[in-house]
Write an enzyme that holds these catalytic residues in place. Structure first.
Site: not given
Length: 199
Positions: A81, A179, A181
């Site tokens: 991002c 994202h 994560e």
């Protein structure tokens, strides 16, 4: 290579989530706030967050040039991002005088999908993966233009943004608009760890 040490740029952004995922994969993961920590790293993740703030903090903490040098010197680096924006050579709709670390020969459009309220999730085919990746987009950029030697790893598959590039790789550098994560799926991080081990 023995288990690599992978740093996460830790002055701003989704630091903990990346550290947790990397640790679960089995690598040594450390937060990077100073040059001494950067010196320990075999690879680096630049997380999601606010790209203009990241650049300013990197300057304040005297990390900006050392990061640029390591990236130019071949250290594998993965931006998610805002991290994608930080690695991009060119930005559309950037803030006035916005700086990036650069290294990836791409043009990114900042906040391309709209504001926070336009955040969304979807499944993407990711190059080399057997099953789609569930991707979370939060005020995300997209890639407007690829330079020579940059390959697209994933694109949006439906809707108004269909065909927009949201994951790229060029040599030792990779970036995603989304994202990875925030999801339990660790394949994108494993892809990066493999890149670090091969370097």
């Amino acid at each position: 290579m023995p288990s690599p040490t992978i740093g996460v740029f830790a002055l701003q952004g989704d630091v903990r989530e990346h550290l947790r995922l990397l640790t679960e994969i089995g690598v040594t993961a450390i937060g990077v706030r100073r040059t001494s920590e950067l010196a320990q790293c075999d690879g680096l993740v630049i997380p999601g967050g606010e790209s203009t703030t990241m650049a300013k903090l990197a300057r304040t903490f005297e990390l900006f040039e050392p990061l640029q040098e390591r990236i130019r010197g071949g250290m594998p680096t993965f931006g998610t991002c805002a991290g994608m924006i930080m690695l991009a050579d060119r930005i559309e709709d950037g803030a006035h005088d916005q700086e990036t670390l650069g290294g990836l020969d791409i043009t990114v459009r900042r906040n391309a999908f709209g504001r926070q309220v336009h955040s969304f999730e979807g499944d993407l085919d990711f190059d080399g993966f057997d099953a789609p990746v569930h991707a979370v987009f939060i005020r995300a950029p997209w890639v407007e233009q690829l330079g020579p030697g940059v390959e697209a790893l994933a694109t949006i598959q439906s809707g108004e943004a269909a065909g927009r590039i949201v994951a790229v790789r060029a040599g030792h550098l990779m970036a995603t608009s989304f994202h990875p994560e925030v999801d339990a799926d660790d394949r994108v991080h494993r892809y990066f760890v493999d890149l670090v081990r091969q370097s």
